[in-house]
Motif scaffolding. Sequence first.
Motif, PDB file in Angstrom:
ATOM      1  N   GLN A  40      -3.707  10.202   5.813  1.00  0.00           N
ATOM      2  CA  GLN A  40      -4.491   9.997   7.032  1.00  0.00           C
ATOM      3  C   GLN A  40      -5.420   8.792   6.890  1.00  0.00           C
ATOM      4  OE1 GLN A  40      -6.301  13.854   7.371  1.00  0.00           O
ATOM      5  NE2 GLN A  40      -4.450  14.787   8.209  1.00  0.00           N
ATOM      6  N   LYS A  41      -6.063   8.680   5.739  1.00  0.00           N
ATOM      7  CA  LYS A  41      -6.981   7.562   5.498  1.00  0.00           C
ATOM      8  C   LYS A  41      -6.205   6.247   5.454  1.00  0.00           C
ATOM      9  CE  LYS A  41     -11.171   6.076   4.558  1.00  0.00           C
ATOM     10  NZ  LYS A  41     -12.289   6.220   5.492  1.00  0.00           N
ATOM     11  N   GLY A  42      -4.998   6.275   4.902  1.00  0.00           N
ATOM     12  CA  GLY A  42      -4.168   5.075   4.879  1.00  0.00           C
ATOM     13  C   GLY A  42      -3.873   4.559   6.277  1.00  0.00           C
ATOM     14  N   VAL A  43      -3.582   5.461   7.196  1.00  0.00           N
ATOM     15  CA  VAL A  43      -3.342   5.077   8.591  1.00  0.00           C
ATOM     16  C   VAL A  43      -4.639   4.581   9.221  1.00  0.00           C
ATOM     17  CG1 VAL A  43      -2.723   5.941  10.891  1.00  0.00           C
ATOM     18  CG2 VAL A  43      -1.319   6.537   8.895  1.00  0.00           C
ATOM     19  N   GLU A  44      -5.726   5.306   8.995  1.00  0.00           N
ATOM     20  CA  GLU A  44      -7.031   4.914   9.542  1.00  0.00           C
ATOM     21  C   GLU A  44      -7.414   3.496   9.113  1.00  0.00           C
ATOM     22  OE1 GLU A  44     -11.546   6.130   8.427  1.00  0.00           O
ATOM     23  OE2 GLU A  44     -10.199   7.805   8.842  1.00  0.00           O
ATOM     24  N   LEU A  45      -7.079   3.133   7.881  1.00  0.00           N
ATOM     25  CA  LEU A  45      -7.437   1.820   7.348  1.00  0.00           C
ATOM     26  C   LEU A  45      -6.397   0.736   7.651  1.00  0.00           C
ATOM     27  CD1 LEU A  45      -8.871   2.914   3.887  1.00  0.00           C
ATOM     28  CD2 LEU A  45     -10.155   2.137   5.902  1.00  0.00           C
ATOM     29  N   GLY A  46      -5.331   1.105   8.357  1.00  0.00           N
ATOM     30  CA  GLY A  46      -4.347   0.121   8.764  1.00  0.00           C
ATOM     31  C   GLY A  46      -3.246  -0.175   7.763  1.00  0.00           C
ATOM     32  N   PHE A  47      -3.087   0.671   6.754  1.00  0.00           N
ATOM     33  CA  PHE A  47      -2.006   0.462   5.787  1.00  0.00           C
ATOM     34  C   PHE A  47      -0.667   0.962   6.318  1.00  0.00           C
ATOM     35  CE2 PHE A  47      -5.731   0.425   3.018  1.00  0.00           C
ATOM     36  CZ  PHE A  47      -5.505  -0.764   2.345  1.00  0.00           C
ATOM     37  N   GLY A  48      -0.712   1.833   7.304  1.00  0.00           N
ATOM     38  CA  GLY A  48       0.520   2.389   7.848  1.00  0.00           C
ATOM     39  C   GLY A  48       0.312   2.892   9.253  1.00  0.00           C
ATOM     40  N   ASP A  49       1.415   3.355   9.841  1.00  0.00           N
ATOM     41  CA  ASP A  49       1.398   3.754  11.246  1.00  0.00           C
ATOM     42  C   ASP A  49       1.571   5.243  11.484  1.00  0.00           C
ATOM     43  OD1 ASP A  49       1.209   1.032  11.958  1.00  0.00           O
ATOM     44  OD2 ASP A  49       3.387   0.824  11.846  1.00  0.00           O
TER      45      ASP A  49
END
Length: 163
Positions: A40-49
Amino acid sequence: MIAGRSFFREVFVSKFVSSDQILVQVDVDSREKALELISQKGVELGFGDDAKSIYDAFIAREEQGATGMEHGFAVPHAKCDVINKAGILLLKLVKPVEWPSFDDQPVDVALALLVPGLEAGTTHLKLLSKAAVMLMDEKFRDAVRATDDTQALADLINAGLED
């Protein structure tokens, strides 16, 4: 490669890990919940969709073998097409959780790698290699455990990536 410059210095103009990629005092009760939070944090930070696809990639890798190293550290890694740029997230847990590891000990620190599917070879191996070298260093492990200062932890990881 330019003599005297590391892969990460060449590829990443700015620091690879920022303080917002460091999560401290995280209260989860399982490896799966830790991986959900990282996704979830990865998506929040723009690393994934797509957090679910990233989580599924973490779980698929976990099923291949232990990502728990030793001394309470783990290096979970996800490689998939919904990850659009490589990244590292550090997760420091309030309490250790069960996590298959080389020393059969629970994990309280996860150094998570997110890698785009297209970069799965070179980028993934370089990140994994750098993470393993950092975690073999007792001074690095002690420094991670000694602080919850997110900027200090980001700086510590960046220094390890540049070595």
